[in-house]
Enzyme design. Sequence first.
Site, PDB file in Angstrom:
ATOM      1  N   CYS A 114       0.809  -1.220   0.000  1.00 13.20           N
ATOM      2  CA  CYS A 114       0.000   0.000   0.000  1.00 13.20           C
ATOM      3  C   CYS A 114       0.844   1.274   0.000  1.00 13.20           C
ATOM      4  O   CYS A 114       0.402   2.311  -0.480  1.00 13.20           O
ATOM      5  CB  CYS A 114      -0.940  -0.004   1.198  1.00 13.20           C
ATOM      6  SG  CYS A 114      -2.020  -1.452   1.242  1.00 13.20           S
ATOM      7  N   HIS A 259      -3.976   6.826   1.015  1.00 12.20           N
ATOM      8  CA  HIS A 259      -4.176   5.500   0.446  1.00 12.20           C
ATOM      9  C   HIS A 259      -5.598   5.058   0.735  1.00 12.20           C
ATOM     10  O   HIS A 259      -6.105   5.221   1.852  1.00 12.20           O
ATOM     11  CB  HIS A 259      -3.171   4.521   1.059  1.00 12.20           C
ATOM     12  CG  HIS A 259      -3.550   3.089   0.854  1.00 12.20           C
ATOM     13  ND1 HIS A 259      -3.751   2.550  -0.397  1.00 12.20           N
ATOM     14  CD2 HIS A 259      -3.781   2.081   1.745  1.00 12.20           C
ATOM     15  CE1 HIS A 259      -4.090   1.279  -0.267  1.00 12.20           C
ATOM     16  NE2 HIS A 259      -4.113   0.969   1.011  1.00 12.20           N
ATOM     17  N   ASN A 289      -9.891  -1.003  -2.589  1.00 12.97           N
ATOM     18  CA  ASN A 289      -8.474  -0.815  -2.277  1.00 12.97           C
ATOM     19  C   ASN A 289      -7.650  -1.420  -3.402  1.00 12.97           C
ATOM     20  O   ASN A 289      -7.578  -2.635  -3.551  1.00 12.97           O
ATOM     21  CB  ASN A 289      -8.160  -1.498  -0.941  1.00 12.97           C
ATOM     22  CG  ASN A 289      -6.695  -1.391  -0.541  1.00 12.97           C
ATOM     23  OD1 ASN A 289      -5.853  -0.961  -1.315  1.00 12.97           O
ATOM     24  ND2 ASN A 289      -6.389  -1.803   0.674  1.00 12.97           N
TER      25      ASN A 289
END
Length: 332
Positions: A114, A259, A289
């Site tokens: 991430c 993020h 995501n």
Amino acid sequence: MQYSKIVGLGHYVPERVVTNQDLSEMMDTNNEWIVERTGIHERRFIDPKMDTVANMSAKAARMALERANLNVEDIDFIILATITPDYFFPGSGVLLQRELGLESIGALDIRNACSGFIYALSTADQFIKTGMYKTILVIGAEIQSTALDLTTRGRNTAVIFGDGAGAAILQASGQPGILSSHLHSDGRYAEELYVKDPGSSRPHAERQPEQITDTSTFKVHMNGNMVFKHAVVKFHEVIMEALDANNLAKESIDMLIPHQANLRISNYIQQKLGLPDEKVYNNIMRYGNTTAGSIPIALSEAWGEGKIKTGDLVCLAAFGSGFTWASSLIRW
């Protein structure tokens, strides 16, 4: 002093839209359960006959080049952040080089999940500041859908992830661009969010696909509560670290792009910083995501919608597997 500036942004997401309703037909879940816990309404899944990490990256790169009024031949280095490469090796950076028709330039892959895009951006920033390269293509791209356990057993992670790619082009500039980046990790928590296999440190019989009977270690394992507790702390810390390093107050931020891990985390950080809605960009509700792809996709969309303007102070921040976390402060 020489700085690096982002001169072009682009993104690509697969055509296939997978809604929460679609997932509810595959597993014991529903729209309300998913939205309450994640903020996600839909995500994009690839068509394995069409999409690869490399060609999604190439499509994002071509958009960024067009927006920057540059030709593909202007690129003299590639940095690609992904934890879902097309092959176990070589890395997808060289496959992207091939997709773009470039020859002999260097290609570097970064595997920081991430936080990968910010790590890649920071690396590109250093290369440009030293004068080693003039135009660097930085990519964050992931294909998570083909590894998800789309059953009730895997729903805690299956509802979260999606596929996509984002691109940024950095060039040398005499004017401030990337002001600073701040990179951190804590490997003590590596197994709280990870995919164990295929790993090399296994007995021969456990590493050979034809002999594997239990494939559970090839799926994402996530201790959601542990990740959430650390994320809300480290997100805030690393953002404040960037501001303090540049003698700036949180009120100076014109756009925060976190993020896209969980809308609850983003909202918590927004409240902690006291930022109004118009100063935080989220698109997790549409894409889920996308790991290393989430920040560049959001950055590209925010800029394309006119929400980032010349002179704005833009803050990028990420937290994820490793644990790793990072921030970057940019004067647009």
